[in-house]
Design a protein around this motif. Structure first.
Motif, mmCIF file in Angstrom:
data_model
loop_
_atom_site.group_PDB
_atom_site.id
_atom_site.type_symbol
_atom_site.label_atom_id
_atom_site.label_comp_id
_atom_site.label_asym_id
_atom_site.label_seq_id
_atom_site.Cartn_x
_atom_site.Cartn_y
_atom_site.Cartn_z
ATOM 1 N N CYS A 73 0.871 -1.169 0.000
ATOM 2 C CA CYS A 73 0.000 0.000 0.000
ATOM 3 C C CYS A 73 0.912 1.224 0.000
ATOM 4 O O CYS A 73 2.108 1.115 0.258
ATOM 5 C CB CYS A 73 -0.919 -0.001 1.222
ATOM 6 N N ASP A 76 1.106 6.961 2.243
ATOM 7 C CA ASP A 76 0.217 8.096 2.499
ATOM 8 C C ASP A 76 -1.259 7.736 2.334
ATOM 9 O O ASP A 76 -2.124 8.599 2.394
ATOM 10 C CB ASP A 76 0.567 9.274 1.583
ATOM 11 N N GLU A 77 -1.559 6.445 2.134
ATOM 12 C CA GLU A 77 -2.954 6.030 2.029
ATOM 13 C C GLU A 77 -3.602 5.962 3.411
ATOM 14 O O GLU A 77 -2.917 5.863 4.430
ATOM 15 C CB GLU A 77 -3.050 4.647 1.365
ATOM 16 N N ASP A 78 -4.934 5.977 3.414
ATOM 17 C CA ASP A 78 -5.671 5.800 4.653
ATOM 18 C C ASP A 78 -5.480 4.376 5.153
ATOM 19 O O ASP A 78 -5.361 3.438 4.365
ATOM 20 C CB ASP A 78 -7.159 6.078 4.408
ATOM 21 N N ILE A 79 -5.482 4.195 6.455
ATOM 22 C CA ILE A 79 -5.236 2.882 7.034
ATOM 23 C C ILE A 79 -6.300 1.876 6.613
ATOM 24 O O ILE A 79 -6.023 0.666 6.518
ATOM 25 C CB ILE A 79 -5.148 2.993 8.571
ATOM 26 N N GLN A 80 -7.515 2.340 6.304
ATOM 27 C CA GLN A 80 -8.563 1.429 5.855
ATOM 28 C C GLN A 80 -8.220 0.806 4.506
ATOM 29 O O GLN A 80 -8.616 -0.326 4.223
ATOM 30 C CB GLN A 80 -9.898 2.160 5.775
ATOM 31 N N GLN A 81 -7.463 1.540 3.678
ATOM 32 C CA GLN A 81 -7.049 0.984 2.398
ATOM 33 C C GLN A 81 -6.026 -0.130 2.606
ATOM 34 O O GLN A 81 -6.024 -1.126 1.875
ATOM 35 C CB GLN A 81 -6.476 2.090 1.514
ATOM 36 N N CYS A 96 4.875 -1.123 2.527
ATOM 37 C CA CYS A 96 4.426 0.247 2.277
ATOM 38 C C CYS A 96 5.448 0.897 1.356
ATOM 39 O O CYS A 96 6.655 0.809 1.595
ATOM 40 C CB CYS A 96 4.328 1.045 3.572
ATOM 41 N N SER A 115 -3.971 0.796 16.462
ATOM 42 C CA SER A 115 -4.375 2.164 16.158
ATOM 43 C C SER A 115 -5.829 2.280 15.731
ATOM 44 O O SER A 115 -6.394 3.366 15.750
ATOM 45 C CB SER A 115 -3.484 2.744 15.044
ATOM 46 N N GLU A 116 -6.439 1.152 15.326
ATOM 47 C CA GLU A 116 -7.825 1.169 14.878
ATOM 48 C C GLU A 116 -8.602 0.074 15.606
ATOM 49 O O GLU A 116 -8.976 -0.942 15.016
ATOM 50 C CB GLU A 116 -7.890 0.929 13.355
#
Length: 282
Positions: A73, A76-81, A96, A115-116
Motif C-alpha cells: 500500500c 500516504d494512504e488511509d489505514i482502511q485501504q 508500504c 491504532s484502529e
C-alpha cells in the motif's frame, strides 16, 4: 507502519537473506533493487519449501525463490485501504511504498489493531486468518462434510459445557477464533506445529491460519489479544477472555504435553496465564 525496513537484493544468496532474518528476528524480508524499489518478498516459509525441501544450495539467488508479487500500500494512504489490501490478498503483513514504488515501511495487522480498535480489524482478521468452520456436533451436516473425530467432539463438548460460549456461537467457530488469533502471536513454525498436534477436525479449522503464518510472531499483549478476539466475536472483553480460557483448557487436554509446552514457552507472561495447562495446578 514500521519504518526503516530491512530488505535484500534479488542477486543476494539465500543464505545471506536467512542470516539477515536471524539478525533482525524477522521472517518476512522485502526484496528491493539498488534504488529501493520493491520487487517482491522472501519469507522463512519460502526458504523452507523452495530451498531446503528441494535441497538447493545456500548460494541460490533470492530472485530464484522469492515471491515476485509486490503486495503493498502507499505510505500516504488511509489505514482502511491497507486493511482492505490485506483482506483481498489474505495476508497479515504487507509492504508500504512511496509514489515511485520504493520501500518505506512494513505494516502488520497487529499494527492496525493498535491504532484502529474497532470491528474493521476483526473483519480483516477473519479474512486473513480464518475459513468456514465445520458444523457443530448435532447440527445438520453439509452433504460432503467429514465426520467429527472423537477427540474434537470431546473438545467441543467441554467448551459447550463451560458456559463461556456467547449466544449463537458454535464451539467449532470458537476454537477457530481463539486459536487463529493465537497463531498470530507465535512463530510460523510453532503455529504449524500447534495445528499439526490437534485432532483431525480441529486441525482442519486451524491449519489454514497456521499456514498463513510465514512471518515472525506479531507482538501484542494479553489486552490486545482479548480485544481482537472480542472484536471478531462481537462480544465484551470479559466474555472473550472467558471463552479463550475455556477453549485453551479444552484443547490442551487433547494435545501432547510437549506441544502445549512448546507453544507456552513462546508466549509473553501475560498470555501464558491464559494458555497454561490446567493440569499443572492439579
Amino acid at each position: 507502519m514500521k519504518s526503516k525496513p530491512v530488505c535484500v537484493l534479488p542477486d543476494a544468496a539465500v543464505q545471506t537473506a536467512a542470516q539477515r532474518m536471524g539478525d533482525e528476528n524477522i521472517g518476512f524480508l522485502p526484496v528491493c533493487d539498488v534504488s529501493g524499489k520493491a520487487l517482491g518478498a522472501l519469507t522463512d516459509r519460502d526458504i523452507a519449501i523452495r530451498v531446503v525441501a528441494k535441497a538447493l544450495p545456500a548460494t541460490t539467488r533470492v530472485a530464484d525463490v522469492m515471491t515476485c508479487e509486490v503486495v503493498a500500500c502507499r505510505a500516504d494512504e488511509d489505514i482502511q485501504q491497507a486493511e482492505e489490501r490485506m483482506r483481498q490478498v489474505q495476508k497479515s503483513r504487507i509492504m508500504c511504498t512511496d509514489a515511485q514504488g520504493r520501500l518505506v515501511g512494513v505494516i502488520s495487522l497487529s499494527d492496525i489493531a493498535r491504532s484502529e480498535p474497532d470491528d474493521r480489524v476483526a473483519g480483516t482478521l477473519r479474512a486473513t486468518a480464518m475459513r468456514e468452520a465445520p458444523a457443530a456436533p448435532g447440527a445438520e451436516p453439509a452433504p460432503e462434510a467429514r465426520p467429527i473425530d472423537a477427540k474434537s467432539e470431546r473438545v467441543f463438548r467441554r467448551i459447550e459445557e463451560s458456559g463461556a460460549l456467547p449466544k449463537d456461537l458454535r464451539a467449532p467457530e470458537a476454537v477457530g477464533a481463539v486459536l487463529c488469533v493465537l497463531s498470530l502471536r507465535v512463530s510460523g513454525g510453532e503455529a504449524r506445529d500447534m495445528a499439526g498436534a490437534l485432532p483431525p477436525t480441529l486441525r482442519e479449522i486451524v491449519e489454514p491460519c497456521a499456514l498463513h503464518r510465514a512471518e515472525q510472531p506479531d507482538t501484542f499483549s494479553r489486552g490486545e489479544f482479548v480485544q481482537v478476539l472480542a472484536q471478531h466475536l462481537q462480544t465484551s472483553s470479559e466474555q472473550a477472555e472467558a471463552l479463550a480460557r475455556a477453549v485453551f483448557s479444552a484443547v490442551e487436554t487433547e494435545m501432547p504435553m510437549d506441544e502445549v509446552t512448546a507453544v507456552e514457552v513462546q508466549l509473553p507472561g501475560d498470555l501464558k496465564d491464559l494458555w497454561g495447562r490446567n493440569r499443572r495446578a492439579a
